[in-house]
Design a protein around this motif. Structure first.
Motif, PDB file in Angstrom:
ATOM      1  N   ASP A 155       0.860  -1.358  -0.127  1.00 14.38           N
ATOM      2  CA  ASP A 155       0.093   0.180   0.086  1.00 14.38           C
ATOM      3  C   ASP A 155       0.952   1.333   0.041  1.00 14.38           C
ATOM      4  N   GLY A 156       2.109   1.227  -0.129  1.00 12.20           N
ATOM      5  CA  GLY A 156       2.928   2.256  -0.144  1.00 12.20           C
ATOM      6  C   GLY A 156       3.039   2.943   1.419  1.00 12.20           C
ATOM      7  N   LYS A 157       2.560   2.564   2.214  1.00 17.04           N
ATOM      8  CA  LYS A 157       2.659   3.376   3.656  1.00 17.04           C
ATOM      9  C   LYS A 157       3.649   3.001   4.468  1.00 17.04           C
ATOM     10  N   THR A 158       4.501   1.923   4.337  1.00 19.70           N
ATOM     11  CA  THR A 158       5.466   1.820   5.218  1.00 19.70           C
ATOM     12  C   THR A 158       6.772   1.164   4.482  1.00 19.70           C
ATOM     13  N   PHE A 159       7.909   1.556   4.996  1.00 20.01           N
ATOM     14  CA  PHE A 159       9.265   0.921   4.503  1.00 20.01           C
ATOM     15  C   PHE A 159       9.975   0.072   5.708  1.00 20.01           C
ATOM     16  N   SER A 160      10.416  -0.961   5.453  1.00 12.02           N
ATOM     17  CA  SER A 160      10.861  -1.916   6.658  1.00 12.02           C
ATOM     18  C   SER A 160      12.429  -2.198   6.138  1.00 12.02           C
ATOM     19  N   TYR A 161      13.196  -2.057   7.198  1.00 13.32           N
ATOM     20  CA  TYR A 161      14.433  -2.620   7.309  1.00 13.32           C
ATOM     21  C   TYR A 161      14.551  -3.861   7.961  1.00 13.32           C
ATOM     22  N   ILE A 162      14.952  -5.141   7.604  1.00 15.65           N
ATOM     23  CA  ILE A 162      14.812  -6.218   8.026  1.00 15.65           C
ATOM     24  C   ILE A 162      16.184  -7.105   8.121  1.00 15.65           C
ATOM     25  N   LEU A 163      16.741  -7.578   9.339  1.00 16.07           N
ATOM     26  CA  LEU A 163      17.845  -8.313   9.424  1.00 16.07           C
ATOM     27  C   LEU A 163      17.625  -9.657   9.980  1.00 16.07           C
ATOM     28  N   LYS A 164      18.142 -10.639   9.144  1.00 13.09           N
ATOM     29  CA  LYS A 164      17.934 -11.963   9.442  1.00 13.09           C
ATOM     30  C   LYS A 164      19.449 -12.509   9.556  1.00 13.09           C
ATOM     31  N   ARG A 165      19.776 -13.297  10.536  1.00 11.03           N
ATOM     32  CA  ARG A 165      21.020 -14.233  10.597  1.00 11.03           C
ATOM     33  C   ARG A 165      20.661 -15.404  10.926  1.00 11.03           C
ATOM     34  N   ASP A 166      21.526 -16.672  10.189  1.00 10.02           N
ATOM     35  CA  ASP A 166      21.310 -17.867  10.029  1.00 10.02           C
ATOM     36  C   ASP A 166      19.710 -18.200   9.679  1.00 10.02           C
ATOM     37  N   ASN A 167      19.055 -17.312   9.006  1.00 11.52           N
ATOM     38  CA  ASN A 167      17.773 -17.353   8.461  1.00 11.52           C
ATOM     39  C   ASN A 167      16.587 -17.330   9.721  1.00 11.52           C
ATOM     40  N   GLN A 168      17.098 -16.463  10.541  1.00  9.82           N
ATOM     41  CA  GLN A 168      16.359 -16.341  11.757  1.00  9.82           C
ATOM     42  C   GLN A 168      16.067 -14.751  11.841  1.00  9.82           C
ATOM     43  N   LEU A 169      14.927 -14.247  12.106  1.00  5.41           N
ATOM     44  CA  LEU A 169      14.777 -12.618  12.422  1.00  5.41           C
ATOM     45  C   LEU A 169      15.491 -12.170  13.430  1.00  5.41           C
ATOM     46  N   ARG A 170      16.218 -11.315  13.344  1.00  5.25           N
ATOM     47  CA  ARG A 170      17.019 -10.718  14.237  1.00  5.25           C
ATOM     48  C   ARG A 170      16.834  -9.301  14.668  1.00  5.25           C
ATOM     49  N   PHE A 171      16.103  -8.474  13.495  1.00  2.23           N
ATOM     50  CA  PHE A 171      15.949  -6.921  13.889  1.00  2.23           C
ATOM     51  C   PHE A 171      14.857  -6.721  12.555  1.00  2.23           C
ATOM     52  N   ARG A 172      13.906  -5.874  13.090  1.00  2.00           N
ATOM     53  CA  ARG A 172      13.192  -5.147  12.011  1.00  2.00           C
ATOM     54  C   ARG A 172      12.723  -3.961  12.531  1.00  2.00           C
ATOM     55  N   ALA A 173      12.896  -2.938  11.529  1.00  3.09           N
ATOM     56  CA  ALA A 173      12.423  -1.284  12.120  1.00  3.09           C
ATOM     57  C   ALA A 173      11.400  -1.007  10.832  1.00  3.09           C
ATOM     58  N   ASP A 174      10.073  -0.633  11.205  1.00  2.00           N
ATOM     59  CA  ASP A 174       9.368  -0.037  10.386  1.00  2.00           C
ATOM     60  C   ASP A 174       9.187   1.498  10.183  1.00  2.00           C
ATOM     61  N   PHE A 175       9.106   2.033   9.113  1.00  2.00           N
ATOM     62  CA  PHE A 175       9.109   3.432   8.995  1.00  2.00           C
ATOM     63  C   PHE A 175       7.971   3.912   8.271  1.00  2.00           C
ATOM     64  N   ASP A 176       7.096   4.797   8.921  1.00  2.00           N
ATOM     65  CA  ASP A 176       5.712   5.590   8.527  1.00  2.00           C
ATOM     66  C   ASP A 176       6.066   6.364   7.296  1.00  2.00           C
ATOM     67  N   LEU A 177       5.661   5.746   5.904  1.00  2.00           N
ATOM     68  CA  LEU A 177       5.829   6.856   5.018  1.00  2.00           C
ATOM     69  C   LEU A 177       4.642   8.061   4.429  1.00  2.00           C
ATOM     70  N   THR A 178       3.737   7.812   5.372  1.00  2.00           N
ATOM     71  CA  THR A 178       2.376   8.556   5.289  1.00  2.00           C
ATOM     72  C   THR A 178       2.595   9.882   5.929  1.00  2.00           C
ATOM     73  N   LYS A 179       3.507  10.111   6.748  1.00  2.00           N
ATOM     74  CA  LYS A 179       3.988  11.303   7.736  1.00  2.00           C
ATOM     75  C   LYS A 179       5.537  11.576   7.480  1.00  2.00           C
ATOM     76  N   PRO A 180       5.849  12.241   6.344  1.00  2.00           N
ATOM     77  CA  PRO A 180       7.124  12.901   6.092  1.00  2.00           C
ATOM     78  C   PRO A 180       7.475  13.672   7.308  1.00  2.00           C
ATOM     79  N   LEU A 181       8.398  13.998   7.846  1.00  2.00           N
ATOM     80  CA  LEU A 181       8.994  14.917   8.976  1.00  2.00           C
ATOM     81  C   LEU A 181       9.188  16.080   8.328  1.00  2.00           C
ATOM     82  N   GLU A 182       8.971  16.999   9.123  1.00  2.00           N
ATOM     83  CA  GLU A 182       9.321  18.508   8.612  1.00  2.00           C
ATOM     84  C   GLU A 182      10.815  18.692   8.387  1.00  2.00           C
TER      85      GLU A 182
END
Length: 182
Positions: A155-182
């Motif tokens: 839907d174009g509303k979220t950008f995600s940065y995801i890190l897997k290690r040994d095929n296991q999820l280690r980290f995920r951060a989501d960014f809200d693209l609907t509200k650009p910061l000033e």
């Protein structure tokens, strides 16, 4: 016989270049989508691990889409007051590359910097996966199995940065693209 051999060679050539061309189109489209965000900043949050044990949990996260060109996008990733991290997406002859550029406050490179990898074959214009390259494995042996994913939600509303290690999820951060910061 000569025509059969020529036809077989052409089929082999098409079989070898077809998926790569498709992947290249997916990578180009992803790059264009990311470029369309240039000049904007977005806030984010740690989604995983959800238990708050990640050092970034609770800290304000921000990504700044800046320094976009036809071949490189530099995305500073700010955690609280820490401005030492920049994601660098580059177009290379082999395809898209993701590197993590870490710098000290004075701008000098950190000892652990420029790790990442090349985008693997993708069937999606919204997501690119970057398995760790040989440089990363040498620099950070524990990260040899890392795979970073950069993803835009359908839907174009979220950008995600995801890190897997040994095929296991280690980290995920989501960014809200609907509200650009000033």
């Amino acid at each position: 016989m000569k025509h059969i051999l020529t036809s077989l060679c052409l089929l082999l050539l098409l079989a070898c270049t077809g998926p790569q061309q498709q992947s290249s189109k997916q990578q180009q489209s992803f790059y264009q989508s990311m470029s369309s965000l240039c000049g904007q900043s977005f806030s984010g949050k740690v989604v995983f691990p959800a238990d708050g044990k990640d050092p970034f949990a609770g800290a304000p996260l921000m990504m700044i889409m800046q320094n976009c060109s036809d071949s490189t996008i530099r995305i500073p990733f700010i955690v609280g007051e820490d401005k030492s991290r920049t994601w660098v997406i580059s177009k290379t002859a082999e395809g898209l590359q993701l590197k993590h550029d870490h710098r000290h406050e004075d701008g000098t490179p950190d000892e652990v910097t420029m790790y990442g990898g090349m985008a693997s074959t993708s069937e999606s214009e919204l997501e690119q996966r970057f398995p760790a390259d040989a440089y990363t494995a040498e620099l950070l042996p524990a990260a040899a199995t890392n795979e970073w994913t950069l993803a835009l939600s359908p839907d174009g509303k979220t950008f995600s940065y995801i890190l897997k290690r040994d095929n296991q999820l280690r980290f995920r951060a989501d960014f809200d693209l609907t509200k650009p910061l000033e």
